[in-house]
Design a protein around this motif. Structure first.
Motif, PDB file in Angstrom:
ATOM      1  N   ARG A  56     -29.223  32.213   0.437  1.00  0.00           N
ATOM      2  CA  ARG A  56     -29.373  33.612   0.002  1.00  0.00           C
ATOM      3  C   ARG A  56     -28.444  34.443   0.848  1.00  0.00           C
ATOM      4  N   VAL A  57     -28.179  34.428   2.163  1.00  0.00           N
ATOM      5  CA  VAL A  57     -27.799  35.020   3.121  1.00  0.00           C
ATOM      6  C   VAL A  57     -26.147  34.801   3.537  1.00  0.00           C
ATOM      7  N   GLY A  58     -25.795  33.691   2.546  1.00  0.00           N
ATOM      8  CA  GLY A  58     -24.531  33.248   2.858  1.00  0.00           C
ATOM      9  C   GLY A  58     -24.228  32.826   4.198  1.00  0.00           C
ATOM     10  N   ALA A  59     -25.168  31.984   4.673  1.00  0.00           N
ATOM     11  CA  ALA A  59     -25.144  31.553   6.103  1.00  0.00           C
ATOM     12  C   ALA A  59     -24.174  30.177   6.115  1.00  0.00           C
ATOM     13  N   GLU A  60     -23.559  30.192   7.338  1.00  0.00           N
ATOM     14  CA  GLU A  60     -22.409  29.222   7.891  1.00  0.00           C
ATOM     15  C   GLU A  60     -22.585  28.863   9.415  1.00  0.00           C
ATOM     16  N   GLY A  61     -22.869  27.696   9.657  1.00  0.00           N
ATOM     17  CA  GLY A  61     -22.722  27.506  11.176  1.00  0.00           C
ATOM     18  C   GLY A  61     -23.313  26.020  11.450  1.00  0.00           C
ATOM     19  N   THR A  62     -23.490  25.811  12.766  1.00  0.00           N
ATOM     20  CA  THR A  62     -24.053  24.326  13.035  1.00  0.00           C
ATOM     21  C   THR A  62     -25.442  24.292  13.895  1.00  0.00           C
ATOM     22  N   THR A  63     -25.798  25.564  13.891  1.00  0.00           N
ATOM     23  CA  THR A  63     -27.046  25.702  14.699  1.00  0.00           C
ATOM     24  C   THR A  63     -28.004  26.862  14.250  1.00  0.00           C
ATOM     25  N   VAL A  64     -29.239  26.428  14.046  1.00  0.00           N
ATOM     26  CA  VAL A  64     -30.273  27.638  13.660  1.00  0.00           C
ATOM     27  C   VAL A  64     -31.130  27.552  14.950  1.00  0.00           C
ATOM     28  N   THR A  65     -31.195  29.005  15.492  1.00  0.00           N
ATOM     29  CA  THR A  65     -32.094  29.277  16.516  1.00  0.00           C
ATOM     30  C   THR A  65     -33.396  30.090  15.865  1.00  0.00           C
ATOM     31  N   ALA A  66     -34.529  29.613  16.134  1.00  0.00           N
ATOM     32  CA  ALA A  66     -35.675  30.304  15.641  1.00  0.00           C
ATOM     33  C   ALA A  66     -36.320  30.741  16.887  1.00  0.00           C
ATOM     34  N   THR A  67     -36.788  32.176  16.491  1.00  0.00           N
ATOM     35  CA  THR A  67     -37.785  32.867  17.535  1.00  0.00           C
ATOM     36  C   THR A  67     -38.976  33.192  16.834  1.00  0.00           C
ATOM     37  N   ALA A  68     -40.207  33.173  17.558  1.00  0.00           N
ATOM     38  CA  ALA A  68     -41.312  33.272  17.035  1.00  0.00           C
ATOM     39  C   ALA A  68     -41.876  34.645  17.582  1.00  0.00           C
ATOM     40  N   LEU A  69     -42.992  35.078  16.965  1.00  0.00           N
ATOM     41  CA  LEU A  69     -43.462  36.359  17.383  1.00  0.00           C
ATOM     42  C   LEU A  69     -43.949  36.388  18.843  1.00  0.00           C
ATOM     43  N   ASN A  70     -44.385  35.250  19.598  1.00  0.00           N
ATOM     44  CA  ASN A  70     -44.639  35.076  21.016  1.00  0.00           C
ATOM     45  C   ASN A  70     -43.331  34.754  21.962  1.00  0.00           C
ATOM     46  N   ASP A  71     -42.214  34.853  21.284  1.00  0.00           N
ATOM     47  CA  ASP A  71     -41.087  34.771  22.144  1.00  0.00           C
ATOM     48  C   ASP A  71     -40.669  33.270  22.437  1.00  0.00           C
ATOM     49  N   PHE A  72     -41.302  32.234  21.568  1.00  0.00           N
ATOM     50  CA  PHE A  72     -41.134  30.951  21.577  1.00  0.00           C
ATOM     51  C   PHE A  72     -39.654  30.967  21.087  1.00  0.00           C
ATOM     52  N   VAL A  73     -38.755  29.995  21.617  1.00  0.00           N
ATOM     53  CA  VAL A  73     -37.367  30.080  20.873  1.00  0.00           C
ATOM     54  C   VAL A  73     -37.188  28.566  20.848  1.00  0.00           C
TER      55      VAL A  73
END
Length: 180
Positions: free
Chosen positions: A100-117
């Motif tokens: 939907r956002v037209g993403a391209e890449g090799t890595t996804v970095t997820a961040t949580a509300l408690n700043d867990f990455v």
């Protein structure tokens, strides 16, 4: 003999058409991926940034609950390292969000509300059908219980996903994704 030649010619033609169709369909994104992303009308529960083509808030794409659900909900049943027994999850696939956002890449970095990455390969979205779960066992997940979104892998469907290193990819209380 004529029937055999006709059959072989028709078979060749069909094979050529399927190769062309496969090549073009993999490059084609869903029609809604080309449309502008509207602004959220409710509270933002997910923000996607990085190498994306479609945004609605500066360099990021913000989604409220309704916008995410409009991408289409799917179901997944699997065990987790944090719960007992098989759990039923419902949410939108990460692949649909990335498309939907037209993403391209090799890595996804997820961040949580408690700043867990946590980071994981971009290819996991398609390879494993990763789910951004909003519901567990029929109940919408509140923030106090891993919500509003939990990255869920179908760990029972792929033996490698039961390895401990994959547990770090399951970010609950997800608030943002960065694509690189």
């Amino acid at each position: 003999m004529l029937l055999h030649r006709t059959f072989v010619a028709a078979l060749r033609k069909a094979m050529q058409a399927s190769v062309v169709l496969a090549a073009t369909s993999s490059a084609m994104a869903p029609a809604w991926a080309q449309e502008p992303l509207p602004s959220p009308t409710g509270p933002v529960i997910l923000s996607v940034s990085g190498t994306i083509a479609v945004t609605n808030n500066g360099d990021s794409a913000d989604f409220d609950r309704e916008m995410l659900y409009a991408l289409g909900l799917g179901d997944l049943e699997t065990t987790t390292a944090w719960t007992d027994g098989i759990q039923s999850f419902r949410g939108v696939t990460l692949q649909k969000v990335l498309e939907r956002v037209g993403a391209e890449g090799t890595t996804v970095t997820a961040t949580a509300l408690n700043d867990f990455v946590t980071s994981f390969p971009f290819s996991d979205a398609q390879q494993y059908g990763v789910l951004l779960a909003a519901f567990m066992n029929g109940e919408e997940m509140p923030v106090r219980d891993r919500g509003p979104l939990w990255i869920v892998y179908p760990r029972d469907d792929f033996p490698e996903l039961q390895q401990p290193e994959y547990n770090d990819r399951w970010a609950w209380q997800l608030r943002s994704l960065e694509i690189r």
